[in-house]
Design a protein around this motif. Structure first.
Motif: not given
Length: 1424
Positions: A575-577, A606-610, A667-668, A684-694
């Motif tokens: 769904x992200x690309x 941004x329009x797709x909610x990312x 690719x979002x 590498x930092x990932x976005x999950x659970x409404x936060x960024x982390x390593x």
């Protein structure tokens, strides 16, 4: 006592005196402060008395406030009683309203008094604040008073709040009275409505009676029909041979409709003065027709003005009728009397109870394409479309209002949203205010050339989205019983959101349901609750629902929706690309990917909610060929837009040339790279659970790095995993650990991983990635190999032309080996690659982050035997004056460290130089921190090398430094291109230098102590005196004599920087060239009898010039001058009457007089112009193949790096200064074996090729290792075109006598033009003369006139011409346009004749013709 002690005591006494003075001053200041304090205490007493008075005032105000409070309480009580009684006594409402107004007036007066009291208290409070601040540091009493005043203020604020509540209640009372009045008014309106309905019913009954009478009349008329039809009764049509007479459809109130095809239409006639008469159609419109139709029992009327229903038999009664639509009779309108009308101009109507406006092709009756019913040019009624030009909200609102959808949510639709209509006439440029009763009441104009791609439409909806960014998102509101209200989010989900989007005409398969008042709290009532939709409904009100739980719903539970008009098309689950598709005109289409940017991709994500994801553009049909229509192109977003459709773009299909192969993708990615030198690498930092982390680097490897790179759009790149916080530690949470990616996962988040982070993970273990477009292949480690780059979705190799250490350094840097020494390898050192060779002539400055940022060419003429390679050596030289020397530092255990100089000698230095690519240089060991002390660890000591090792780490060594080694023992190395040979020790000997990969000597001509000092300094003997030695003092060398005529200024870092002339000399001769503009020209001077002297030029010839140039190492003499062309010399003239045969090796070997010349002056000093360049051709001296003089022989110059700048310098050195230089005039592709082993890099302004940057190529490396190469070509054309709009047109200028000038057009013809075009662009070009004013006039000299070419000349200067141009001005400058007139097209010969291309017939075609054609095309004719 010592003098020093006495001075110290005196200084102490002075200091004591200064301290006493300071204490006295301080005591005085303290006394004044005490006096001031006493005055303040006195003032304090006065203010205490004033404060006591203020306290009594405050008590009085508090008592008065209490009385006011009680009064207001009583008023509140009385108002509440009034409020209760008002609801039951509606008839007395007005009276009580008056009472309430009086009470409100009283309350207002009380409020005014209260405000005055509050103002007074406020003023007292402000005064008290001043007092409190003033005495804050003197007493604490003021603080207590401030607290008391604060409490008083709080009480007063409470009183004011109670007053506000009272005012609110009074407002409610007034509102109730107003509501009661509104109810009475509404009842009155309803009664009036009932009366109106009754009146309409009566009119309907009357109409029915009229219709009955009409039928009876029709029966009577039918009985009296004549038996034949004649022309006098036309335009009434004849049918079956029976003439039609006036057929009466409707009669009412003195008006009848006659001769219509149905009972609701006909010619309008009025009964007056005992007879029926018609109306003229002049100014007859919809309003007039509507009045007539209302009289006869219909709601609406359409005006017919063409005489469709025939001419009346009676007299004409009225014309210029003007009704406003409100009249009850046609006689109530304005009109003029008349007795006749022009032919076919009687007025008619078509009456209908339906509006003559309709919506077509919509899902419901409340939406569709707008069509209006009017008569056509043949007088027939038809439905016509409306143009969407200037179609907006006001126009849509007017349509909905007219069609009986008042208060609905109106959406104007453009671009045939509901399909294309038919017909050639439409309404356009409609401008309404939204309140019109008919669309024809708006401003408009008729168009007879409709483009139905612009048909307007309307949606009159009972649903709307509020407070979103645009019309595709917002809080859901519905219209029920003429009231708008919100929807409770109880059971609100995807199905319900889909129904909302469908009902709005937006895509329903790509929706997002929003809850909890995501778009803000609504107002008014909540109309729907507990919806349960299947998702297939067209309206929310079609869904089942429950009313239970509504009492628990508030506006905090308002439902919302986002109807996404963009989607990504890819494999299921991703769904992200994917390919970007937009929803336009009820269908999905693709986006053209031309110039698709990061900003465009960011808007899509941004329009797709990312909104927080990293957006990467994907182009060139990255997701494979996917058929479909391109709907928009030329997208240009700034990055802040909410939707792609808010960006600048074009949807005009006429200009969309893009194919689906160039569709845009995105690719979002829910991850990003941070802290790297470019966006392709980092932590590498990932976005999950409404936060960024390593990400923790446990199990972090190649597969995980590959997934990250592909997530970020770097498919096919070289993915390198980085561990141990390679790019620095992050902040915040560590969100993933033990990541293990298997198979073809599409996202890093889909890989198997741990969410619970192990205790051994910290930000010291943050994972990183490098997604690089470069890799090393075929080496023994990841630090060496054949260089391969990734471009245009394919890996390929790099040609080793121009490949050097700077290029290698950039490769190493980009691969994550910062500060490693990059060693360039050529000639497929690591084996031959396969596939394409993508880069050639790479030139980096060493600071780029990517080799693709360096200068390079893609016009590759290499084979894989020339593949470039790199070794990234974990060793560097630091703090040297040049790049080939410095303190030795080694990279071990992830950090840099120095080397202890224990046992540090020649072998060790030689290995270091070999290690960093300077194996043949003079390796000089440096000890005792020669280049300064390093920092950090000493990682090696007791290093022992045999000299055969390829890396310092291969030598015997100890890793841990001994206790007696410190940084003042740091080892260093100088890899020098100069050495001393044949001396007794290292500090003396024959000077040899390393050039062009070969050691050679230096001539002792001009050799002095300055030159010796530079040599000593470059060898590391700073401050030593360099004693020059001559005449092969340390023995004769071997090999080349590289340099002569050295002239140092002492501050040079290398002896090579001192050479001004004499490169690659064959032998040492005591001759020099002086005062020339380059090294190959000047006044000739000879060194004899310990002095430089000139040569008398009398009797000098070309033979002497040739010997002179050869002896100086040049290939040939260009010319010789015997009249001090390069200036007059000084001193004696020692040689005259030189007589050379031309075969001598030196001028001194020729016959001559060696006595001091008495009868010759310096006015006759000899000068010479030499050259090591020549052009080889059978035709002209100013064009040909380029050859260079090398080692006594002429050799062809390879075409590598042969560009316009190099060609221009070659022309200048050949005496064609300023000429137009063409690099490939013949395209002969001459292959040569005897090659000049050097390439040049010129800027174009140099006088000689050797003044350009130039590099000697080692014999077995790079392109020079090939058996053959293509020889360089040049044409030095003394003709150019100036001032044109392209290089093939302009004012003709020629180069003569070192200046450019124009040509007078006297006598100029087509043959002259053809010669100019042939000269500049080859024989396949012809041209035409252009008028003198077409281009700007020239400046300077007019050099030629009366030019007359025969057609066989090679350039215009060879044509017959005149130099007498006095009669010419620049207004007569010759100008031409050149164009190709012969070409090969798929092997067929074509010629350009009479402005078109055509072929040549083969009849009579032979070898001679073919040779002429080949020569015209600039191709070799050998095989023609």
């Amino acid at each position: 006592m010592r003098l020093e002690d006495t001075k110290a005591i005196m200084e102490d006494n002075l200091e004591i005196k200064r301290m006493i003075g300071y204490l006295n001053n301080t005591q005085t200041k303290l006394k004044s402060k005490v006096d001031g304090l006493e005055k303040l205490l006195e003032e304090k007493e006065k203010w205490n008395a004033r404060l006591a008075i203020n306290e009594s005032s405050i008590v009085y105000l508090e008592i008065k406030t209490q009385v006011l409070n009680e009064t207001l309480h009583d008023l509140l009580k009385e108002c509440l009683e009034v409020k209760t009684n008002v609801s039951t006594i509606v008839t007395d409402g007005q009276k009580k309203a008056d009472i309430l107004e009086q009470m409100a007036s009283q309350v207002t007066q009380q409020s005014i008094q209260l405000n005055e009291t509050s103002q007074r208290i406020y003023e007292l409070k402000e005064q008290e604040k001043i007092n409190i601040i003033y005495f804050a540091n003197v007493t604490s009493i003021a603080d207590n008073m401030r607290n008391e005043l604060f409490f008083l203020k709080t009480s007063l604020d409470t009183l004011k709040n109670q007053t506000n509540y009272l005012n609110v209640d009074l407002t409610h009372v007034n509102s109730s009275v107003i509501n009661s009045s509104q109810e009475i008014e509404e009842n009155r309106i309803k009664i009036n409505g009932y009366i109106s309905q009754l009146s309409n019913l009566q009119m309907t009954v009357k109409s029915q009676k009229t219709m009955l009478q009409n039928l009876q009349n029709a029966v009577e008329n039918a009985r009296s029909l004549p038996n034949s039809c004649n022309d006098s009764q036309k335009p009434i049509s004849c049918e079956r041979g029976v003439a039609k007479v006036n057929r009466i459809s409707v009669i009412a109130d003195g008006i009848r409709l006659v001769n219509g095809s149905s009972w609701n239409e006909g010619r309008v006639e009025v009964y007056e003065s005992g007879g029926w008469g018609s109306f003229c159609s002049t100014e007859w419109d919809t309003m007039d027709a509507s009045v007539v139709c209302k009289v006869v029992g219909f709601k609406y009327g359409v005006a017919i003005t063409s005489g469709l229903f025939g001419l009346g038999s009676g007299s004409v009664q009225m014309t210029n009728v003007s009704c406003d639509g409100s009249e009850s009779s046609i006689f109530g309108c304005l009109y003029n009397r008349t007795k006749e009308c022009p032919t076919n101009q009687t007025a008619g109507v078509v009456c209908t109870n339906a509006n003559p406006l309709r919506l077509v092709n919509g899902r419901t009756e409340a939406e569709g394409r707008v069509e209006i019913y009017t008569e056509n040019s043949r007088g027939r009624g038809e439905w016509r479309t409306v143009s969407d030009r200037n179609w907006g909200n006001s126009e849509a609102q007017a349509v909905c209002q007219i069609l009986g959808f008042p208060g609905h949510h109106t959406i104007p639709r453009a671009g045939y949203h509901f399909g294309q209509g038919t017909g050639k006439i439409c309404l356009e440029d409609v401008k309404c205010n939204g309140t019109e009763l008919s669309l024809l009441d708006c401003q408009y104009q008729w168009s007879s050339n409709c483009n139905h791609t612009g048909d307007a439409g309307v949606s009159c909806l009972t649903i709307r989205l509020m407070d979103g960014y645009d019309e595709s998102e917002g809080r859901v509101e519905v219209l029920i019983d003429n009231q708008w209200g919100t929807v409770c989010d109880d059971n609100w989900g995807q199905n319900e959101a889909s129904v909302v989007c469908r009902s709005l005409g937006l895509p329903s398969a790509n929706t997002v349901a929003k809850r909890s008042a995501y778009f803000g709290h609504g107002k008014g009532v909540i109309l729907l609750n507990g919806l349960n939709c299947s998702g297939r409904e067209n309206d929310l009100q079609e869904c089942s629902r429950t009313e239970s739980g509504r009492e628990k719903c508030g506006h905090k539970n308002d439902a919302g929706v986002r109807c996404l008009q963009i989607r990504l098309v890819n494999k299921p689950g991703n769904r992200v690309s994917g390919l970007v598709e937009v929803y336009i005109k009820n269908e999905w289409g693709k986006v053209c990917g031309d110039n698709w940017t990061n900003e465009d991709s960011q808007v899509v994500c941004r329009h797709l909610g990312y909104p927080r994801h990293t957006a990467y553009p994907l182009q060139n049909n990255f997701f494979g060929q996917n058929p479909g229509r391109i709907r928009i192109n030329k997208v240009h977003c700034l990055g802040g837009e909410q939707s792609l459709l808010n960006c600048n773009h074009s949807t005009d299909s006429r200009y969309i040339k893009c194919t689906s192969r160039r569709a845009a993708g995105v690719n979002c990615a829910p991850l990003t790279l941070v802290g790297g030198p470019s966006d392709r690498e980092g932590r590498v930092e990932v976005y999950t659970d409404q936060q960024w982390g390593t990400v923790c680097d446990t199990h972090w490897g190649d597969q995980e790095a590959r997934v990250v790179c592909e997530n970020l759009g770097y498919f096919g790149h070289h993915a390198i995993p980085r561990q141990s916080s390679f790019f620095g530690g992050g902040n915040g949470s560590i969100l993933m650990a033990d990541v293990q990616c298997e198979g073809n996962v599409s996202s890093l988040l889909d890989c198997r991983h741990q969410v619970a982070i192990p205790t051994n993970c910290s930000h010291k273990n943050d994972a990183g990635v490098s997604c690089l477009p470069v890799r090393l292949v075929g080496g023994q480690s990841d630090r060496e190999g054949r260089v391969e780059v990734y471009m245009n979705h394919v890996w390929g190799t790099v040609c080793d032309d121009d490949w050097d250490h700077d290029d290698a350094q950039v490769v190493c840097q980009s691969l994550g080996f910062p500060n490693f020494t990059g060693v360039a390898r050529a000639a497929a050192y690591f084996g031959q690659g396969s596939g394409p060779i993508l880069l050639d002539n790479v030139r980096c400055n060493g600071n780029e982050v990517d080799i693709r940022n360096c200068s390079y060419t893609t016009n590759v003429n290499c084979g894989h035997s020339e593949d470039a390679g790199v070794i990234c050596v974990p060793l560097r030289l630091v703090d040297g004056k040049i790049g080939k020397e410095g303190r030795v530092e080694v990279y071990m255990n992830n950090h840099w460290g120095t080397v202890c100089n224990t046992n540090w000698g020649q072998n060790e230095a030689q290995v270091v130089c070999e290690n960093i690519g300077y194996g043949r240089f003079n390796a000089v060991p440096r000890q005792s921190a020669f280049f300064g002390e390093g920092i950090g660890d000493i990682v090696l000591h007791n290093v022992r090398c045999s000299g055969r090792e390829t890396a310092l780490i291969e030598c015997q060594h100890e890793v841990l430094a001994s206790t007696n080694c410190s940084h003042d023992n740091d080892a260093g190395v100088s890899c020098l291109s100069v050495r001393l040979f044949g001396g007794r020790n290292a500090m003396e000997g024959r000077v040899e230098i390393f050039m062009r990969n070969e050691w050679g000597t230096i001539c002792d001509t001009l050799w002095d102590s300055k030159d010796g000092n530079v040599v000593c300094r470059s060898l590391g003997y700073e401050g030593f005196t360099g004693v020059p030695r001559y005449n092969s003092f340390y023995g004769k060398g071997s090999g080349r004599i590289w340099l002569q005529n050295s002239s140092c200024n002492v501050d040079e870092t290398s002896i090579q920087n001192c050479i001004k002339s004499g490169i690659w000399v064959h032998q040492c001769v005591p001759i020099r060239l002086v005062n020339g503009s380059s090294i190959d020209e000047g006044r000739v001077e000879v060194y004899q009898y310990n002095q430089w002297s000139t040569i008398c030029g009398q009797n000098c010839s070309d033979s002497e010039a040739q010997v002179l140039c050869h002896s100086l190492g040049f290939g040939r003499a260009m010319n010789i001058n015997a009249t001090a062309f390069f200036g007059e010399g000084n001193g004696d003239i020692l040689i005259q009457n030189v007589n050379c045969k031309g075969t001598e090796s030196s001028l001194l070997d020729c016959g001559k007089d060696d006595v001091t010349v008495q009868n010759c002056s310096h006015h006759y000093d000899v000068g010479v112009k030499c050259s090591s360049v020549r052009l080889v051709n059978d035709t002209h001296e100013w064009e040909g193949l380029v050859e260079m003089y090398d080692g006594g022989a002429w050799k062809g110059l390879c075409a590598q790096n042969w560009n316009t700048a190099e060609a221009r310098v070659a022309c200048r050195s050949l005496g064609f200064d300023g000429s137009t230089a063409v690099t490939q005039p013949f395209k002969m592709n001459q292959r040569i074996k005897a090659k000049f082993p050097t390439y040049f890099d010129c800027r174009g302004h140099e006088r000689n090729l050797f003044e350009c940057s130039h590099h000697r190529i080692p014999v077995k490396t790079g392109w020079y290792s090939n058996d053959e190469c293509t020889q360089a070509e040049v044409r030095c054309i003394p003709v150019r075109l100036s001032g044109g709009y392209s290089n093939k047109e302009g004012r003709v200028e020629v180069f003569m006598n070192n200046v450019w000038g124009t040509i007078c057009d006297a006598g100029w013809d087509s043959v002259d033009t053809r010669i100019v075009c042939n000269t500049l662009f080859g024989y396949s070009y012809g041209g035409t003369k252009v008028s003198a004013g077409h281009f700007a006039q020239g400046v300077g000299d007019i050099l030629l006139a009366n030019v007359s070419c025969t057609g066989s000349e090679s350039n215009v200067l060879e044509c017959k011409h005149s130099l007498m141009t006095d009669h010419c001005t620049h207004s007569k400058d010759v100008a031409v346009k050149c164009y190709q007139n012969i070409r090969l097209n798929d092997g067929k010969l074509e010629v350009y004749v009479k402005n078109e291309w055509g072929t040549v017939c083969t009849y009579g075609w032979d070898d001679a013709d073919a040779k002429v054609a080949c020569r015209s095309l600039g191709l070799p004719s050998k095989y023609a």
